[in-house]
Design an enzyme around this catalytic site. Structure first.
Site, PDB file in Angstrom:
ATOM      1  CG  HIS A  36       1.058  -0.684   2.338  1.00 37.06           C
ATOM      2  ND1 HIS A  36       2.014  -1.512   3.472  1.00 37.06           N
ATOM      3  CD2 HIS A  36       1.078  -1.245   1.389  1.00 37.06           C
ATOM      4  CE1 HIS A  36       2.126  -2.530   2.811  1.00 37.06           C
ATOM      5  NE2 HIS A  36       1.751  -2.778   1.679  1.00 37.06           N
ATOM      6  CD  GLN A  70       0.123 -11.419  -4.760  1.00 35.58           C
ATOM      7  OE1 GLN A  70      -0.905 -10.889  -5.289  1.00 35.58           O
ATOM      8  NE2 GLN A  70       1.018 -10.637  -4.438  1.00 35.58           N
ATOM      9  CE  LYS A 124      10.748  -3.216  -1.058  1.00 36.09           C
ATOM     10  NZ  LYS A 124       9.990  -4.420  -1.171  1.00 36.09           N
ATOM     11  CG  ASP A 125       6.444  -4.645  -4.948  1.00 38.60           C
ATOM     12  OD1 ASP A 125       7.277  -5.485  -4.567  1.00 38.60           O
ATOM     13  OD2 ASP A 125       5.871  -4.034  -4.103  1.00 38.60           O
TER      14      ASP A 125
HETATM   15  O1  PAF Z   1       2.025  -5.529  -3.828  1.00 45.38           O
HETATM   16  C1  PAF Z   1       1.014  -6.185  -3.452  1.00 45.38           C
HETATM   17  O2  PAF Z   1       0.881  -5.900  -2.468  1.00 45.38           O
HETATM   18  C2  PAF Z   1       0.347  -7.140  -4.129  1.00 45.38           C
HETATM   19  O3  PAF Z   1       1.296  -7.741  -5.235  1.00 45.38           O
HETATM   20  C3  PAF Z   1      -0.959  -6.801  -4.775  1.00 45.38           C
HETATM   21  C4  PAF Z   1      -0.623  -5.703  -6.027  1.00 45.38           C
HETATM   22  C5  PAF Z   1      -1.841  -5.940  -3.686  1.00 45.38           C
HETATM   23  C6  PAF Z   1      -1.903  -7.904  -5.538  1.00 45.38           C
HETATM   24  O4  PAF Z   1      -2.083  -8.786  -4.393  1.00 45.38           O
END
Ligand code: PAF
Length: 280
Positions: free
Chosen positions: A37, A61, A149-150
């Site tokens: 991050h 989510q 990564k995502d």
């Molecule tokens: O990748 C994440 O941490 C989450 O999916 C995000 C993009 C902050 C949305 O909640």
């Protein structure tokens, strides 16, 4: 670094920043910040005048049997890290601010979000696109940074931005890895030292496939079979999917197209779900 927790305060800040001719970069996060991050925050600082980090563990989510309650939270530590990495503002809405009890509007991307993560986590992308669109409207960034990564999340957000005409540039930040190669993830905190050792199989599998492609192998079936076989070396790793896809559409490819193929992996390491990927 200033913290804000209401929508009007954040929107006023965005308005004033824009009126002063400054650009805003948003780094959306769910907290439990790690070096990955922080690399995204540092990248944001090179690309804009003002960096806003949002921290919000987004309930929409998470599926009913997922780890919303136990998701790691460390607000004080997160704020110190944001400050150190160069963020100017942290937006920290609470649940009732973004999703009050009578909340009823959702955004669903219906193509890129369907395969892979979409199959095993049906609620996931609807929650991500909804909260990201809300954050875009609140923070009003010029740029938003998402981790490679995502990879599927990145592709889904790009598609949403394009489809809904958000005037926002989506920038991908490279995956940050620990010295032993494990991709950093907030969920790594769930792993015992022995599970963490086993999870290194993911990175080994990615490295192996890169070598096979460099040596000329293009058949997706062959590469996926080899990857699945390698992952099975550790009995605790259970494969959820191994796929070679187009990185923008997430559609399966029969042959690797060098420069336009993504190998995506999701596994269970005991009770912990891990994902990783590499562009081929
Ligand atoms: O990748 C994440 O941490 C989450 O999916 C995000 C993009 C902050 C949305 O909640």
């Amino acid at each position: 670094m200033q913290t804000l927790d209401t929508v009007p305060a954040m929107q006023a800040l965005a308005r004033d920043t824009r009126a002063a001719g400054q650009t805003i970069a948003l780094v959306p996060t769910m907290g439990a910040l790690h070096e990955g991050h922080l690399d995204l925050i540092r990248l944001a600082a090179t690309k804009s005048d003002v960096v806003v980090v949002s921290i919000f563990v987004n309930p929409t989510q998470f599926g009913p049997n997922e780890d919303f309650e136990s998701y790691p939270r460390d607000m004080e530590g997160d704020l110190a890290k944001c400050r150190e990495a160069g963020a100017h503002h942290a937006f920290l809405p609470d649940r009732s601010t973004l999703f009050p009890d009578d909340y009823s509007t959702y955004i669903t991307e219906e193509s890129v979000a369907e395969p892979l993560e979409g199959v095993s986590r049906p609620a996931f992308f609807r929650g991500v696109t909804t909260v990201v669109a809300k954050l875009f409207n609140i923070v009003q960034p010029h740029i938003a940074i998402f981790g490679q990564k995502d990879a599927q999340q990145l592709a889904v957000v790009r598609k949403m931005v394009n489809d809904l005409h958000f005037p926002i540039e989506i920038v991908a930040g490279e995956t940050t890895r620990a010295p032993d190669g494990l991709a950093l993830s907030s969920r790594n905190a769930y792993l015992t030292p022995s599970q963490r050792e086993g999870a290194l199989g993911l990175n080994r599998a990615l490295e192996n496939i890169k070598t096979m492609v460099a040596q000329g192998e293009r058949r997706a079936e062959r590469l996926m079979a080899e990857t699945t076989h390698l992952l099975a070396d550790d009995r605790r790793l259970r494969v959820i999917y191994v796929a070679i896809v187009d990185p923008s559409t997430m559609k399966k490819q029969i042959e690797v197209e060098p420069g336009n193929s993504l190998l995506a992996i999701a596994v269970w390491m005991d009770q912990t779900r891990l994902i990783d990927n590499t562009l081929l």
